[in-house]
Motif scaffolding. Sequence first.
Motif, PDB file in Angstrom:
ATOM      1  N   ILE A  34     -51.753  -3.042   3.520  1.00  0.00           N
ATOM      2  CA  ILE A  34     -52.698  -2.138   2.856  1.00  0.00           C
ATOM      3  C   ILE A  34     -52.418  -0.698   3.251  1.00  0.00           C
ATOM      4  CG2 ILE A  34     -55.132  -1.437   2.814  1.00  0.00           C
ATOM      5  CD1 ILE A  34     -55.888  -4.360   2.652  1.00  0.00           C
ATOM      6  N   ILE A  35     -52.097  -0.496   4.512  1.00  0.00           N
ATOM      7  CA  ILE A  35     -51.721   0.847   4.974  1.00  0.00           C
ATOM      8  C   ILE A  35     -50.478   1.326   4.235  1.00  0.00           C
ATOM      9  CG2 ILE A  35     -50.894   2.174   6.957  1.00  0.00           C
ATOM     10  CD1 ILE A  35     -52.599   0.283   8.728  1.00  0.00           C
ATOM     11  N   ALA A  36     -49.500   0.430   4.075  1.00  0.00           N
ATOM     12  CA  ALA A  36     -48.250   0.791   3.401  1.00  0.00           C
ATOM     13  C   ALA A  36     -48.490   1.129   1.935  1.00  0.00           C
ATOM     14  CB  ALA A  36     -47.245  -0.354   3.525  1.00  0.00           C
ATOM     15  N   LEU A  37     -49.325   0.330   1.246  1.00  0.00           N
ATOM     16  CA  LEU A  37     -49.604   0.605  -0.163  1.00  0.00           C
ATOM     17  C   LEU A  37     -50.391   1.903  -0.316  1.00  0.00           C
ATOM     18  CD1 LEU A  37     -49.464  -0.254  -3.120  1.00  0.00           C
ATOM     19  CD2 LEU A  37     -51.598  -1.527  -2.779  1.00  0.00           C
ATOM     20  N   ALA A  38     -51.341   2.149   0.574  1.00  0.00           N
ATOM     21  CA  ALA A  38     -52.133   3.373   0.507  1.00  0.00           C
ATOM     22  C   ALA A  38     -51.237   4.608   0.593  1.00  0.00           C
ATOM     23  CB  ALA A  38     -53.166   3.388   1.627  1.00  0.00           C
ATOM     24  N   GLN A  39     -50.243   4.552   1.445  1.00  0.00           N
ATOM     25  CA  GLN A  39     -49.311   5.677   1.573  1.00  0.00           C
ATOM     26  C   GLN A  39     -48.563   5.916   0.273  1.00  0.00           C
ATOM     27  OE1 GLN A  39     -46.991   4.395   4.960  1.00  0.00           O
ATOM     28  NE2 GLN A  39     -48.375   5.359   6.444  1.00  0.00           N
ATOM     29  N   LYS A  40     -48.158   4.848  -0.402  1.00  0.00           N
ATOM     30  CA  LYS A  40     -47.433   4.975  -1.665  1.00  0.00           C
ATOM     31  C   LYS A  40     -48.330   5.511  -2.784  1.00  0.00           C
ATOM     32  CE  LYS A  40     -43.374   3.420  -0.421  1.00  0.00           C
ATOM     33  NZ  LYS A  40     -42.143   4.256  -0.499  1.00  0.00           N
ATOM     34  N   LEU A  41     -49.626   5.154  -2.732  1.00  0.00           N
ATOM     35  CA  LEU A  41     -50.561   5.585  -3.774  1.00  0.00           C
ATOM     36  C   LEU A  41     -51.164   6.963  -3.498  1.00  0.00           C
ATOM     37  CD1 LEU A  41     -52.555   2.271  -4.431  1.00  0.00           C
ATOM     38  CD2 LEU A  41     -50.820   3.317  -5.916  1.00  0.00           C
ATOM     39  N   GLY A  42     -50.947   7.487  -2.290  1.00  0.00           N
ATOM     40  CA  GLY A  42     -51.576   8.746  -1.918  1.00  0.00           C
ATOM     41  C   GLY A  42     -53.061   8.591  -1.703  1.00  0.00           C
TER      42      GLY A  42
END
Length: 265
Positions: A34-42
């Motif tokens: 979730i942390i990784a996806l959040a970074q990609k989504l801004g």
Amino acid sequence: MASGKRWTRDELLVALNLYHKLTFGQMDARTPVIIALAQKLGRTPGSVAMKLCNLASLDPALKLRGIKGLAGASDLDRSMWQEFHENLNEAAPASEEAMRKLIGARETDTMEVVPGKGFQVRKRPLDEVTEKTALVKQRRGQDYFRNSVVNNFGGRCGVTQLAIRELLIASHILPWGTHPSERLNVRNGLCLSRLHDAAFDQGLIAFDEELRMVLSPKLKAALSQRTVAENFGAYERVPLILPADSALPETAFLAEHRAKIFRKK
């Protein structure tokens, strides 16, 4: 990093993809993927985790287990949920492709969600790299189904608890070829070792209405063989093991498998 902006349809498509690859308890801002996806989504991890929990409130499979999710689902959340699940054979591969592009996976890579680690991207075997474009959508759907089912079982064989992902198969309860509408339904999947997948596919084992393993007469007759006794006899009448917050396999599908595929002689 934005935390209050509205979610778009494209972002929700990716969120729905990840949603089906996590159990409810993993929908937490501290979960690495979730942390990784959040970074990609801004976005913030908290924003992504909250959106997943909002989606959980729309999931009938979780309601069967007494899990409600958060009550903040938007009209767009509801609309996207309905569109996604009414046309899963189109929506799931599209969501897989959208996730791959967001993560930066190349056409020749495999991508897998491992909740406690993040996104794992690897080179695809050479015999799969040259597949025709017409097969790409099917491949994306298969990748989505495998990752969703394996993670739904906590990354372990539901029978033996084997936790080596390379030795796990996402088994279809209702066969791919004869039930196209259920091909990518996570509740049509069992996570099994390669050995138990083959036995299930050949009708040598089944699972009853309480998810307990049932042995065919042919396997029972071979229990004097050590391998059969250790791999099958030891698990007879033992229920499948899944996380408490996962989506249970559909019992109607298991009943059809027992009626049409399981060997009774």
